[in-house]
Design a protein around this motif. Structure first.
Motif, short mmCIF file in Angstrom:
data_model
loop_
_atom_site.label_atom_id
_atom_site.label_comp_id
_atom_site.label_asym_id
_atom_site.label_seq_id
_atom_site.Cartn_x
_atom_site.Cartn_y
_atom_site.Cartn_z
N ALA A 51 0.82 -1.22 0.00
CA ALA A 51 0.00 0.00 0.00
C ALA A 51 0.85 1.27 0.00
N THR A 52 2.08 1.19 0.54
CA THR A 52 2.92 2.40 0.59
C THR A 52 3.68 2.63 -0.72
N LEU A 53 3.70 1.64 -1.59
CA LEU A 53 4.45 1.79 -2.84
C LEU A 53 3.83 2.87 -3.72
N ALA A 54 4.70 3.72 -4.24
CA ALA A 54 4.27 4.77 -5.16
C ALA A 54 5.05 4.63 -6.46
N GLU A 55 4.69 5.41 -7.44
CA GLU A 55 5.36 5.40 -8.75
C GLU A 55 6.87 5.51 -8.56
N GLY A 56 7.61 4.55 -9.12
CA GLY A 56 9.07 4.57 -9.10
C GLY A 56 9.70 3.89 -7.90
N ASP A 57 8.91 3.55 -6.87
CA ASP A 57 9.45 2.87 -5.70
C ASP A 57 9.84 1.43 -6.06
N VAL A 58 10.66 0.83 -5.20
CA VAL A 58 11.09 -0.55 -5.40
C VAL A 58 10.86 -1.33 -4.10
N LEU A 59 10.12 -2.44 -4.19
CA LEU A 59 9.97 -3.33 -3.05
C LEU A 59 11.15 -4.29 -3.09
N VAL A 60 11.91 -4.32 -2.01
CA VAL A 60 13.12 -5.15 -1.95
C VAL A 60 12.90 -6.28 -0.94
N VAL A 61 13.22 -7.50 -1.37
CA VAL A 61 13.19 -8.67 -0.48
C VAL A 61 14.55 -9.35 -0.57
N THR A 62 14.90 -10.08 0.47
CA THR A 62 16.20 -10.76 0.43
C THR A 62 16.13 -11.95 -0.51
N LEU A 74 3.38 -15.20 -6.42
CA LEU A 74 4.41 -14.23 -6.82
C LEU A 74 3.89 -13.32 -7.93
N LEU A 75 3.27 -13.93 -8.93
CA LEU A 75 2.77 -13.14 -10.06
C LEU A 75 1.66 -12.18 -9.63
N ASP A 76 0.82 -12.61 -8.70
CA ASP A 76 -0.24 -11.72 -8.18
C ASP A 76 0.39 -10.53 -7.44
N ILE A 77 1.41 -10.81 -6.64
CA ILE A 77 2.07 -9.74 -5.89
C ILE A 77 2.78 -8.78 -6.85
N VAL A 78 3.47 -9.33 -7.85
CA VAL A 78 4.16 -8.49 -8.84
C VAL A 78 3.15 -7.62 -9.58
N HIS A 79 1.99 -8.19 -9.89
CA HIS A 79 0.94 -7.41 -10.56
C HIS A 79 0.51 -6.22 -9.69
N THR A 80 0.33 -6.47 -8.39
CA THR A 80 -0.04 -5.40 -7.47
C THR A 80 1.05 -4.34 -7.42
N ILE A 81 2.30 -4.78 -7.36
CA ILE A 81 3.44 -3.85 -7.32
C ILE A 81 3.44 -2.98 -8.57
N GLU A 82 3.30 -3.61 -9.72
CA GLU A 82 3.37 -2.86 -10.98
C GLU A 82 2.15 -1.98 -11.20
N THR A 83 1.00 -2.37 -10.64
CA THR A 83 -0.20 -1.52 -10.73
C THR A 83 0.06 -0.20 -10.01
N ASN A 84 0.88 -0.23 -8.97
CA ASN A 84 1.25 0.99 -8.23
C ASN A 84 2.35 1.77 -8.94
N GLY A 85 2.86 1.25 -10.06
CA GLY A 85 3.95 1.91 -10.77
C GLY A 85 5.30 1.65 -10.15
N ALA A 86 5.37 0.63 -9.30
CA ALA A 86 6.62 0.31 -8.60
C ALA A 86 7.27 -0.93 -9.23
N LYS A 87 8.39 -1.34 -8.67
CA LYS A 87 9.16 -2.48 -9.17
C LYS A 87 9.48 -3.42 -8.00
N LEU A 88 9.97 -4.61 -8.35
CA LEU A 88 10.37 -5.61 -7.35
C LEU A 88 11.83 -5.94 -7.56
N LYS A 89 12.55 -6.13 -6.44
CA LYS A 89 13.94 -6.54 -6.53
C LYS A 89 14.23 -7.54 -5.42
#
Length: 181
Positions: A51-62, A74-89
């Motif tokens: 919910a805190t992710l904004a455009e350009g942010d990156v969610l980082v996991v180990t 994973l794909l559902d979570i990535v979809h949510t991340i990208e819907t917010n305009g953010a990325k995953l790393k």
């Protein structure tokens, strides 16, 4: 652009220390952490992090297994991340980095494979149902009432009893009785 970390362990016997250290070293501005099984879909801290992710942010996991338990999850979570305009790393799984074209390609291919697998499962299930139907097998839940009880319902109706009364006599719901013709 903010780096937002997410750390998770499954049991209270495990520690978040190593993950938190790695996320801090990666430069995460804020870190959401929880002790909860990854099988749980409703993980409050993950929901807050997303919910805190904004455009350009990156969610980082180990590691990806700290984020999701299955490819579909994973794909559902990535979809949510990208819907917010953010990325995953992922720090360990370098191929799972949607900030790079290669990582985005790999996750897209995984998404295609998951979709293909779902369609194969649906096809096999439909074929199995059709084979069972041709073999004369009855599909679905077993009937609540035997054929003798169904005949009794019809007889009681002819005698003027209403469905609610008949249902009480047979110990079933009124709707079960009302469906008998």
């Amino acid at each position: 652009m903010k780096l937002i970390g997410y750390a998770r362990v499954s049991t209270t016997g495990q520690t978040l220390d190593a993950q938190l250290e790695q996320l801090r070293a990666a430069g995460c501005a804020s870190i959401f952490s929880e002790t909860m099984s990854g099988a749980q879909r409703a993980r409050p801290e993950l929901i807050s992090a997303l919910a805190t992710l904004a455009e350009g942010d990156v969610l980082v996991v180990t590691r990806l297994d700290r984020l999701a338990r299955s490819t579909r999850d994973l794909l559902d979570i990535v979809h949510t991340i990208e819907t917010n305009g953010a990325k995953l790393k992922s720090l360990v799984d370098s191929w799972a980095d949607t900030t790079t074209p290669t990582g985005k390609l790999i996750l897209t291919v995984l998404g295609g494979l998951a979709e293909f697998e779902r369609s194969l499962i649906a096809e096999r299930t439909a074929e199995g149902r059709e084979r069972a139907r041709r073999a004369g097998k009855r599909l679905g839940r077993p009937p609540k009432l035997t054929s003798h009880q169904r005949n009794a319902v019809l007889k009681l109706r002819l005698e003027g009893q209403d469905n609610a009364e008949i249902a009480r006599l047979l110990g079933v719901s009124r709707s079960t009785v009302s469906r008998i013709r």
